[in-house]
Design an enzyme around this catalytic site. Structure first.
Site, mmCIF file in Angstrom:
data_model
loop_
_atom_site.group_PDB
_atom_site.id
_atom_site.type_symbol
_atom_site.label_atom_id
_atom_site.label_comp_id
_atom_site.label_asym_id
_atom_site.label_seq_id
_atom_site.Cartn_x
_atom_site.Cartn_y
_atom_site.Cartn_z
ATOM 1 C CG HIS A 165 -2.161 0.948 1.073
ATOM 2 N ND1 HIS A 165 -2.193 2.140 0.846
ATOM 3 C CD2 HIS A 165 -3.397 0.546 1.340
ATOM 4 C CE1 HIS A 165 -3.235 2.580 0.893
ATOM 5 N NE2 HIS A 165 -4.306 1.861 1.093
ATOM 6 C CD GLU A 270 -3.210 1.557 -2.467
ATOM 7 O OE1 GLU A 270 -3.714 0.455 -2.114
ATOM 8 O OE2 GLU A 270 -3.783 2.540 -2.479
#
Ligand code: BG6
Length: 296
Positions: A165, A270
Protein backbone atom coordinates in the site's frame (compact mmCIF):
# COMPACT_ATOMS: atom_id res chain seq x y z
CA UNK A 1 26.00 -0.37 3.79
CA UNK A 2 25.25 0.64 7.38
CA UNK A 3 22.23 -0.97 9.02
CA UNK A 4 20.96 -0.31 12.54
CA UNK A 5 18.08 -1.54 14.65
CA UNK A 6 17.05 0.94 17.30
CA UNK A 7 13.71 1.43 19.02
CA UNK A 8 12.17 -1.23 16.77
CA UNK A 9 13.13 0.71 13.65
CA UNK A 10 15.60 -0.64 11.10
CA UNK A 11 17.53 2.03 9.22
CA UNK A 12 19.77 1.26 6.23
CA UNK A 13 22.10 3.62 4.41
CA UNK A 14 24.24 3.04 1.34
CA UNK A 15 27.54 4.79 0.56
CA UNK A 16 25.64 6.41 -2.36
CA UNK A 17 23.50 8.27 0.22
CA UNK A 18 20.29 6.30 -0.46
CA UNK A 19 18.50 5.28 2.74
CA UNK A 20 15.37 3.64 4.06
CA UNK A 21 13.65 3.10 7.36
CA UNK A 22 11.39 0.20 8.34
CA UNK A 23 9.25 -0.05 11.49
CA UNK A 24 8.93 -3.57 12.91
CA UNK A 25 5.33 -2.59 13.53
CA UNK A 26 3.72 -3.74 10.28
CA UNK A 27 7.18 -4.02 8.68
CA UNK A 28 6.12 -0.66 7.31
CA UNK A 29 8.73 1.20 5.27
CA UNK A 30 8.28 4.77 6.50
CA UNK A 31 11.08 6.48 4.61
CA UNK A 32 12.91 5.97 1.33
CA UNK A 33 15.36 8.70 0.44
CA UNK A 34 17.39 8.79 -2.72
CA UNK A 35 20.94 10.16 -2.81
CA UNK A 36 19.64 13.65 -3.69
CA UNK A 37 18.04 13.59 -0.20
CA UNK A 38 14.58 13.52 -1.75
CA UNK A 39 11.99 11.69 0.36
CA UNK A 40 10.07 9.41 -2.01
CA UNK A 41 7.44 8.11 0.42
CA UNK A 42 4.66 10.14 1.93
CA UNK A 43 4.19 9.73 5.69
CA UNK A 44 1.40 11.57 7.47
CA UNK A 45 2.66 13.85 10.23
CA UNK A 46 -0.22 12.50 12.35
CA UNK A 47 0.57 8.83 11.65
CA UNK A 48 0.43 6.70 14.80
CA UNK A 49 3.97 5.34 15.22
CA UNK A 50 3.35 3.70 18.60
CA UNK A 51 1.66 0.54 17.39
CA UNK A 52 -1.84 1.73 18.28
CA UNK A 53 -3.07 1.61 14.66
CA UNK A 54 -1.66 0.98 11.17
CA UNK A 55 0.86 3.59 10.06
CA UNK A 56 -0.68 6.19 7.74
CA UNK A 57 1.81 6.46 4.92
CA UNK A 58 4.99 4.75 3.77
CA UNK A 59 4.40 1.18 2.60
CA UNK A 60 1.98 -0.73 4.82
CA UNK A 61 1.58 -4.39 3.84
CA UNK A 62 -1.90 -5.61 3.09
CA UNK A 63 -2.38 -9.35 3.89
CA UNK A 64 -4.38 -11.63 3.79
CA UNK A 65 -7.30 -9.49 2.57
CA UNK A 66 -7.58 -6.18 0.76
CA UNK A 67 -10.27 -3.70 1.73
CA UNK A 68 -13.22 -4.62 3.91
CA UNK A 69 -13.20 -8.45 4.10
CA UNK A 70 -16.23 -10.12 2.48
CA UNK A 71 -18.42 -11.34 5.35
CA UNK A 72 -18.95 -14.77 3.78
CA UNK A 73 -15.22 -15.41 3.30
CA UNK A 74 -12.70 -17.07 5.65
CA UNK A 75 -11.14 -13.62 6.20
CA UNK A 76 -14.58 -12.17 7.08
CA UNK A 77 -13.76 -11.39 10.72
CA UNK A 78 -10.47 -9.60 10.01
CA UNK A 79 -10.02 -5.83 10.02
CA UNK A 80 -9.86 -3.85 6.76
CA UNK A 81 -6.63 -4.76 4.87
CA UNK A 82 -5.92 -7.71 7.21
CA UNK A 83 -3.40 -8.01 10.04
CA UNK A 84 0.07 -7.68 8.50
CA UNK A 85 0.13 -3.90 8.77
CA UNK A 86 -0.68 -3.95 12.46
CA UNK A 87 1.34 -6.90 13.69
CA UNK A 88 4.87 -6.66 15.04
CA UNK A 89 7.30 -8.40 12.68
CA UNK A 90 10.67 -9.88 13.49
CA UNK A 91 13.85 -8.50 11.92
CA UNK A 92 15.64 -11.46 10.32
CA UNK A 93 18.79 -9.62 9.29
CA UNK A 94 20.51 -8.00 6.35
CA UNK A 95 22.40 -9.31 3.38
CA UNK A 96 24.23 -7.71 0.53
CA UNK A 97 25.49 -9.59 -2.44
CA UNK A 98 27.97 -8.95 -5.17
CA UNK A 99 26.84 -9.85 -8.65
CA UNK A 100 28.06 -9.11 -12.17
CA UNK A 101 28.87 -5.44 -12.37
CA UNK A 102 27.78 -4.61 -8.82
CA UNK A 103 29.66 -4.36 -5.54
CA UNK A 104 28.37 -5.60 -2.20
CA UNK A 105 28.13 -1.95 -1.19
CA UNK A 106 25.68 -1.16 -3.96
CA UNK A 107 22.64 -2.66 -2.28
CA UNK A 108 21.34 -4.09 0.94
CA UNK A 109 18.47 -6.48 1.57
CA UNK A 110 16.56 -6.36 4.86
CA UNK A 111 14.42 -9.37 5.78
CA UNK A 112 11.43 -9.40 8.09
CA UNK A 113 9.29 -12.32 9.23
CA UNK A 114 5.76 -12.80 10.50
CA UNK A 115 4.29 -16.17 11.43
CA UNK A 116 1.00 -17.39 12.85
CA UNK A 117 2.50 -17.81 16.33
CA UNK A 118 3.33 -14.08 16.42
CA UNK A 119 -0.25 -12.93 15.88
CA UNK A 120 -2.42 -11.64 18.70
CA UNK A 121 -4.80 -14.23 20.17
CA UNK A 122 -7.67 -12.31 18.64
CA UNK A 123 -6.20 -12.46 15.10
CA UNK A 124 -5.27 -16.13 15.48
CA UNK A 125 -8.90 -16.89 16.23
CA UNK A 126 -10.10 -14.83 13.30
CA UNK A 127 -7.72 -16.44 10.79
CA UNK A 128 -6.59 -19.78 12.20
CA UNK A 129 -4.03 -20.74 9.57
CA UNK A 130 -0.43 -21.79 10.01
CA UNK A 131 1.54 -19.47 7.74
CA UNK A 132 4.93 -17.83 7.42
CA UNK A 133 5.65 -14.52 5.71
CA UNK A 134 9.08 -13.24 4.76
CA UNK A 135 9.16 -9.66 3.57
CA UNK A 136 12.34 -8.42 1.93
CA UNK A 137 13.14 -4.78 1.33
CA UNK A 138 16.11 -4.23 -0.97
CA UNK A 139 17.62 -0.78 -1.21
CA UNK A 140 19.92 0.09 -4.08
CA UNK A 141 20.84 3.33 -5.81
CA UNK A 142 17.59 5.00 -6.86
CA UNK A 143 15.58 1.84 -6.27
CA UNK A 144 13.56 0.11 -3.62
CA UNK A 145 12.39 -3.46 -4.10
CA UNK A 146 9.74 -5.06 -1.93
CA UNK A 147 9.09 -8.78 -2.03
CA UNK A 148 6.66 -10.93 -0.09
CA UNK A 149 7.09 -14.67 0.32
CA UNK A 150 4.04 -16.49 1.66
CA UNK A 151 4.23 -20.03 2.94
CA UNK A 152 1.40 -22.31 3.96
CA UNK A 153 2.82 -24.31 6.84
CA UNK A 154 -0.46 -25.93 7.78
CA UNK A 155 -2.30 -28.97 6.51
CA UNK A 156 -5.19 -27.13 4.83
CA UNK A 157 -5.26 -24.80 1.83
CA UNK A 158 -5.95 -21.09 2.43
CA UNK A 159 -6.90 -18.14 0.24
CA UNK A 160 -5.14 -14.80 0.44
CA UNK A 161 -4.78 -11.42 -1.19
CA UNK A 162 -1.81 -9.14 -0.68
CA UNK A 163 -0.75 -5.66 -1.69
CA UNK A 164 1.96 -3.09 -1.04
CA UNK A 165 0.00 0.00 0.00
CA UNK A 166 2.68 2.48 -1.09
CA UNK A 167 2.18 6.20 -0.53
CA UNK A 168 4.49 8.24 -2.78
CA UNK A 169 5.26 11.92 -2.51
CA UNK A 170 4.41 14.06 -5.51
CA UNK A 171 5.05 17.78 -5.80
CA UNK A 172 1.62 18.68 -7.10
CA UNK A 173 -1.17 16.16 -7.70
CA UNK A 174 -2.71 18.47 -10.33
CA UNK A 175 0.44 17.99 -12.44
CA UNK A 176 0.70 14.24 -11.79
CA UNK A 177 -0.36 11.53 -14.24
CA UNK A 178 -0.13 7.74 -14.32
CA UNK A 179 0.70 5.82 -17.46
CA UNK A 180 1.07 2.16 -18.36
CA UNK A 181 -2.52 1.25 -17.60
CA UNK A 182 -4.16 1.87 -20.98
CA UNK A 183 -6.45 -1.04 -21.89
CA UNK A 184 -6.51 -2.38 -18.31
CA UNK A 185 -9.87 -3.06 -16.70
CA UNK A 186 -10.53 -1.38 -13.39
CA UNK A 187 -13.05 -1.34 -10.60
CA UNK A 188 -13.86 2.25 -9.72
CA UNK A 189 -14.78 2.45 -6.03
CA UNK A 190 -15.74 6.10 -6.48
CA UNK A 191 -18.28 5.13 -9.17
CA UNK A 192 -20.32 2.41 -7.42
CA UNK A 193 -17.57 -0.19 -7.79
CA UNK A 194 -18.44 -0.63 -11.45
CA UNK A 195 -15.88 -2.00 -13.90
CA UNK A 196 -14.44 0.12 -16.71
CA UNK A 197 -11.67 -0.15 -19.28
CA UNK A 198 -8.93 2.45 -19.07
CA UNK A 199 -8.82 4.49 -22.24
CA UNK A 200 -6.16 6.97 -21.28
CA UNK A 201 -2.47 6.38 -21.88
CA UNK A 202 -1.71 9.06 -19.31
CA UNK A 203 -4.30 9.28 -16.52
CA UNK A 204 -4.61 12.68 -14.83
CA UNK A 205 -5.64 12.66 -11.17
CA UNK A 206 -8.21 15.44 -11.01
CA UNK A 207 -10.64 14.29 -8.30
CA UNK A 208 -11.03 11.56 -5.68
CA UNK A 209 -9.52 8.46 -7.25
CA UNK A 210 -9.88 4.94 -5.88
CA UNK A 211 -9.43 2.34 -8.60
CA UNK A 212 -8.22 -1.22 -8.66
CA UNK A 213 -6.59 -1.92 -12.03
CA UNK A 214 -6.09 -5.44 -13.30
CA UNK A 215 -3.25 -5.82 -15.74
CA UNK A 216 -2.46 -9.51 -16.26
CA UNK A 217 0.58 -8.69 -18.42
CA UNK A 218 2.16 -6.51 -15.65
CA UNK A 219 3.44 -3.58 -17.74
CA UNK A 220 5.52 -0.98 -15.87
CA UNK A 221 3.40 1.71 -14.25
CA UNK A 222 4.89 5.17 -14.59
CA UNK A 223 4.08 8.19 -12.45
CA UNK A 224 4.83 11.41 -14.30
CA UNK A 225 5.17 14.84 -12.77
CA UNK A 226 4.96 17.83 -15.06
CA UNK A 227 5.18 15.39 -17.98
CA UNK A 228 8.43 13.81 -16.82
CA UNK A 229 8.79 10.26 -15.47
CA UNK A 230 9.23 10.48 -11.71
CA UNK A 231 8.63 6.90 -10.58
CA UNK A 232 8.53 3.59 -12.41
CA UNK A 233 6.96 0.54 -10.81
CA UNK A 234 7.72 -2.90 -12.26
CA UNK A 235 6.05 -5.99 -10.84
CA UNK A 236 6.33 -9.71 -10.62
CA UNK A 237 3.30 -11.93 -9.87
CA UNK A 238 1.26 -8.85 -8.87
CA UNK A 239 -1.34 -8.38 -11.61
CA UNK A 240 -3.36 -5.66 -9.85
CA UNK A 241 -2.61 -2.11 -8.86
CA UNK A 242 -4.70 0.29 -6.82
CA UNK A 243 -4.42 3.99 -7.60
CA UNK A 244 -5.71 6.03 -4.67
CA UNK A 245 -5.93 9.67 -3.73
CA UNK A 246 -8.65 10.54 -1.23
CA UNK A 247 -8.78 14.20 -2.36
CA UNK A 248 -9.71 17.04 -0.07
CA UNK A 249 -12.96 15.78 1.43
CA UNK A 250 -11.96 12.18 2.27
CA UNK A 251 -8.64 13.28 3.69
CA UNK A 252 -10.40 15.93 5.81
CA UNK A 253 -12.28 13.06 7.45
CA UNK A 254 -9.21 10.93 8.21
CA UNK A 255 -8.00 11.73 11.72
CA UNK A 256 -4.45 10.41 11.19
CA UNK A 257 -3.86 12.17 7.86
CA UNK A 258 -1.96 15.45 8.28
CA UNK A 259 -1.31 18.08 7.14
CA UNK A 260 -4.81 18.41 5.81
CA UNK A 261 -3.68 19.83 2.49
CA UNK A 262 -1.27 16.90 1.93
CA UNK A 263 -3.77 15.23 -0.42
CA UNK A 264 -2.13 17.55 -2.98
CA UNK A 265 1.25 15.94 -2.39
CA UNK A 266 0.73 12.18 -2.30
CA UNK A 267 -0.39 9.38 -4.57
CA UNK A 268 -0.85 5.75 -3.64
CA UNK A 269 0.32 3.28 -6.29
CA UNK A 270 -0.37 -0.11 -4.74
CA UNK A 271 0.81 -3.21 -6.58
CA UNK A 272 -0.81 -6.41 -5.38
CA UNK A 273 -2.96 -9.39 -6.13
CA UNK A 274 -6.40 -8.44 -4.89
CA UNK A 275 -9.00 -8.80 -7.62
CA UNK A 276 -9.26 -12.52 -6.94
CA UNK A 277 -8.01 -14.94 -4.27
CA UNK A 278 -4.74 -16.79 -4.48
CA UNK A 279 -5.17 -20.31 -3.18
CA UNK A 280 -2.16 -21.71 -1.40
CA UNK A 281 -2.22 -25.46 -0.85
CA UNK A 282 -0.77 -27.02 2.29
CA UNK A 283 3.02 -26.88 2.14
CA UNK A 284 3.10 -24.54 -0.86
CA UNK A 285 4.73 -21.12 -1.14
CA UNK A 286 4.08 -18.04 -3.26
CA UNK A 287 6.17 -14.95 -3.98
CA UNK A 288 5.36 -11.53 -5.41
CA UNK A 289 7.47 -8.40 -5.75
CA UNK A 290 7.60 -4.84 -6.98
CA UNK A 291 10.51 -2.55 -7.80
CA UNK A 292 10.08 1.19 -7.43
CA UNK A 293 12.59 3.24 -9.34
CA UNK A 294 12.98 6.95 -8.72
CA UNK A 295 13.52 8.84 -11.96
CA UNK A 296 13.58 12.52 -11.15
C1 BG6 B 1 -6.88 2.10 -0.50
C2 BG6 B 1 -8.32 1.76 -0.76
O1 BG6 B 1 -6.08 1.04 -0.90
O2 BG6 B 1 -6.70 2.34 0.89
C3 BG6 B 1 -9.19 2.91 -0.28
O3 BG6 B 1 -8.52 1.51 -2.14
C4 BG6 B 1 -8.92 3.19 1.20
O4 BG6 B 1 -10.55 2.59 -0.49
C5 BG6 B 1 -7.42 3.43 1.39
O5 BG6 B 1 -9.65 4.33 1.61
C6 BG6 B 1 -7.03 3.67 2.84
O6 BG6 B 1 -7.41 2.60 3.65
P1 BG6 B 1 -7.15 2.61 5.20
O7 BG6 B 1 -7.75 1.34 5.75
O8 BG6 B 1 -5.66 2.64 5.38
O9 BG6 B 1 -7.80 3.84 5.73
Amino acid sequence: PSVSLEDNIVTARLPSGDSCQVYLYGATVTSWKTSDNNERLFLSSAAALDGSKPIRGGIPIVFPVFGPPPKDHATGQLPQHGFARNSVWEYLGKSSSESMGTKADDSVKLDFGLGSSMLSEDMKKKWPHDFGLVYSVTLSKGKLEVQLHVQNKGDKAFDFQCLFHSYFTVKDISKTTVSGLEGASYVDKVRKAETFTEESSDIPITSETDRVYSTPSVPPIVVKEDGKDSLVCTRDALPDCTVWNGWQEKIAGMGDFEPKDAWKRYLCIEPGTVSSWTKLEAGDAWEGSAIFEAKL
